[in-house]
Scaffold this active site. Sequence first.
Site, PDB file in Angstrom:
ATOM      1  N   LYS A  52       0.836  -1.204   0.000  1.00 45.55           N
ATOM      2  CA  LYS A  52       0.000   0.000   0.000  1.00 45.55           C
ATOM      3  C   LYS A  52       0.876   1.261   0.000  1.00 45.55           C
ATOM      4  CE  LYS A  52      -3.729  -2.457   2.215  1.00 45.55           C
ATOM      5  NZ  LYS A  52      -4.266  -2.983   3.471  1.00 45.55           N
ATOM      6  N   GLN A  96      -5.079  -2.536   9.558  1.00 43.70           N
ATOM      7  CA  GLN A  96      -4.834  -3.809   8.888  1.00 43.70           C
ATOM      8  C   GLN A  96      -5.368  -4.965   9.733  1.00 43.70           C
ATOM      9  OE1 GLN A  96      -3.589  -4.011   5.801  1.00 43.70           O
ATOM     10  NE2 GLN A  96      -3.747  -6.242   5.791  1.00 43.70           N
ATOM     11  N   ASP A 119     -11.534   1.617   3.825  1.00 43.71           N
ATOM     12  CA  ASP A 119     -11.710   0.173   3.615  1.00 43.71           C
ATOM     13  C   ASP A 119     -13.190  -0.166   3.376  1.00 43.71           C
ATOM     14  OD1 ASP A 119      -9.569  -1.596   3.552  1.00 43.71           O
ATOM     15  OD2 ASP A 119      -9.265  -1.544   5.722  1.00 43.71           O
TER      16      ASP A 119
HETATM   17  N1  GUN Z   1      -6.452  -7.779   5.589  1.00 48.30           N
HETATM   18  C1  GUN Z   1      -6.598  -8.439   4.410  1.00 48.30           C
HETATM   19  N2  GUN Z   1      -7.195  -7.635   3.492  1.00 48.30           N
HETATM   20  C2  GUN Z   1      -7.437  -6.469   4.113  1.00 48.30           C
HETATM   21  C3  GUN Z   1      -8.030  -5.244   3.672  1.00 48.30           C
HETATM   22  O1  GUN Z   1      -8.474  -5.075   2.533  1.00 48.30           O
HETATM   23  N3  GUN Z   1      -8.085  -4.262   4.612  1.00 48.30           N
HETATM   24  C4  GUN Z   1      -7.609  -4.417   5.870  1.00 48.30           C
HETATM   25  N4  GUN Z   1      -7.727  -3.395   6.720  1.00 48.30           N
HETATM   26  N5  GUN Z   1      -7.067  -5.536   6.302  1.00 48.30           N
HETATM   27  C5  GUN Z   1      -6.977  -6.551   5.421  1.00 48.30           C
END
Ligand code: GUN
Length: 293
Positions: A52, A96, A119
């Site tokens: 990211k 996350q 998200d």
């Molecule tokens: N863990 C796996 N995929 C994601 C996601 O798209 N967002 C977040 N916050 N955690 C994740």
Amino acid sequence: MKIINGKKIAEKIRMEIKTEVARMIDADDKTPHLAAIIVGEDPASQTYVAGKEKACKSVGITSSVYKLPENTTEKELLELIEFLNNDAEVDGFIVQLPLPGHISEEKIIQSIDPSKDVDGFHPVNLGRMLSGLPSYLPATPYGIVQLLDRSKIETEGKHCVVLGRSNIVGTPISILLSRKANPGNCTVTICHSKTKDIGKIAATADILIAAIGQAEFVKADMVKKDAVVIDVGIHRIPSDKTKSGFRLIGDVKFDEVSKKCSHITPVPGGVGPMTITSLLQNTLKACKKEIYG
Ligand code: GUN
């Protein structure tokens, strides 16, 4: 059979984002800023968050990462979220997942200001999506919808079978594809761990979305001829043919299914690159206040 090249489509969207961010900077608007919180040392989460950061950098979005130790308390995490909720510099942020077992993911997600929840996991954003109101769409389903759209795949009137009912992928994609929209207007069936005859149901799909989390679960006999197959799975398996010692496979047995379908997303290079791209798009929307005004 056509390969849906997610890497190429994601690159094109990222170029569009980069152009827009450059325009905003030129116009002395705010530079979009995405923050991420990661708790603990989970290797997969560290890889995602590093991806990211790199993606933000490549399009000119500012990124910051808050790395907290595994033994962080729920209260400490809630305090950091409160800080980011009120930090005018930060347009959107993510926490996350998964979080360590002593922290309630539900409580954490609900503490994020919905207008910064890029998200799209907060119940307010999920509810807005259900009601057809503007909302941040969760990154993976948003990415799938854009893959279908940019590959000019007709969805109206089609039978879409979704394998998996997770909050992050299966449930939201089934809502998005059944909405009165384009892409959308599908008749959707959701299959899950308690579904009987899952293979027979999958074989009736015009559009099959595999998000079941089991490596190579979907075999050729579970796919209708000329179906569109979207593979959301990602699994690392040992390999003596690669330098890293592993390779990635999906929820679909690619070799046999690709011979039967009309379109398929590869793993890697299909849905994966679209996920982070969708997050960048949500961050841009947050900065421009497109969802919450
Ligand atoms: N863990 C796996 N995929 C994601 C996601 O798209 N967002 C977040 N916050 N955690 C994740």
